[in-house]
Enzyme design. Structure first.
Site, PDB file in Angstrom:
ATOM      1  N   CYS A  73       0.838  -1.211   0.000  1.00 35.66           N
ATOM      2  CA  CYS A  73       0.000   0.000   0.000  1.00 35.66           C
ATOM      3  C   CYS A  73       0.871   1.258   0.000  1.00 35.66           C
ATOM      4  CB  CYS A  73      -0.920   0.013   1.217  1.00 35.66           C
ATOM      5  SG  CYS A  73      -2.032  -1.393   1.295  1.00 35.66           S
TER       6      CYS A  73
HETATM    7  C1  BEZ Z   1       0.549  -4.643   1.779  1.00 31.04           C
HETATM    8  O1  BEZ Z   1       0.028  -3.576   1.503  1.00 31.04           O
HETATM    9  O2  BEZ Z   1       1.752  -4.797   1.736  1.00 31.04           O
HETATM   10  C2  BEZ Z   1      -0.289  -5.806   2.213  1.00 31.04           C
HETATM   11  C3  BEZ Z   1      -1.473  -5.593   2.887  1.00 31.04           C
HETATM   12  C4  BEZ Z   1      -2.230  -6.684   3.288  1.00 31.04           C
HETATM   13  C5  BEZ Z   1      -1.783  -7.983   2.993  1.00 31.04           C
HETATM   14  C6  BEZ Z   1      -0.614  -8.171   2.288  1.00 31.04           C
HETATM   15  C7  BEZ Z   1       0.140  -7.081   1.887  1.00 31.04           C
END
Ligand code: BEZ
Length: 221
Positions: free
Chosen positions: A45
């Site tokens: 994110c």
């Molecule tokens: C991420 O944004 O890195 C992420 C968020 C939830 C699960 C896996 C990755």
């Protein structure tokens, strides 16, 4: 029920990193890219929001505003934004909705319990100035999206609206496009596509991208 293409995007009022947002008022007469991400302070994110900030001028060129969403609070968003800015070398320049009560997530079907029980998946809604949902894309949490693809979809939608053309496989800006099958009137075709077109099949008619420099088609009809 899930929103489908052509549905009216629901209006809402929700908190955000830039204060309370009344969606329709905020959107105005722009195109909107509303996208959800699973959670603040997560690696994928962080890269996605940094890239969105970097691409903001590209969205603006297309008359599009961007708005992100997760179920985290405004305080969390405000704590995370400096990390995005520092690690991605950018400045977050768009609002992040704080959907703490899941109001918007329910309206837009952003929580898929068999995937993530209590967080939003990576969904994208491209909404036109009439508030119609024109494209939806959903990715799993572990797969960061390609925001250049989102720009490409907006370009394609705007070409269809403005010029009655569709975009073929792997189309990139400047490539030939196809005349929509519904357009049959030869006079209108001549007027819209003064450089002609190549009919590979009666239903597969290629023409130079209308909003680019004029150039002749090799085998015009
Ligand atoms: C991420 O944004 O890195 C992420 C968020 C939830 C699960 C896996 C990755």
């Amino acid at each position: 029920m899930a929103l489908r293409l052509g549905d009216v995007a629901p209006d809402f009022t929700q908190d955000s990193s830039e204060g309370k947002i009344q969606f329709y008022e905020w959107a105005g007469k722009n195109w909107v890219v509303l996208f959800s991400h699973p959670a603040d302070f997560t690696p994928v994110c962080t890269t996605e929001l940094g890239e969105t900030a970097r691409l903001k001028p590209e969205f603006e060129k297309r008359g599009a505003k961007v708005i992100a969403l997760s179920v985290d609070t405004v305080e969390n968003h405000k704590g995370w934004i400096p990390d995005i800015n520092e690690t991605q070398g950018t400045r977050v320049n768009f609002p992040i909705l704080a959907d703490h009560d899941h109001k918007v997530s329910l309206l837009y079907d952003l929580i898929h319990p068999n995937s993530l029980a209590n967080a939003t998946v990576r969904s994208v809604f491209i909404i036109d100035p009439e508030k119609k949902v024109r494209a939806t894309i959903t990715y799993p949490a572990s797969t960061g999206r390609n925001f250049n693809e989102i720009l490409r979809v907006i370009d394609s939608l705007q070409l269809t609206d403005n010029h009655k053309v569709a975009t073929p496989v792997n189309w990139r800006d400047g490539d030939d496009v196809v005349i929509v099958p519904a357009l049959k009137d030869e006079e209108e075709i001549k007027r819209r596509f003064p450089n002609g077109y190549k009919a590979v099949r009666p239903y597969l008619r290629l023409t130079p991208q209308p909003n680019k420099e004029a150039r002749e088609v090799a085998h015009t009809r």
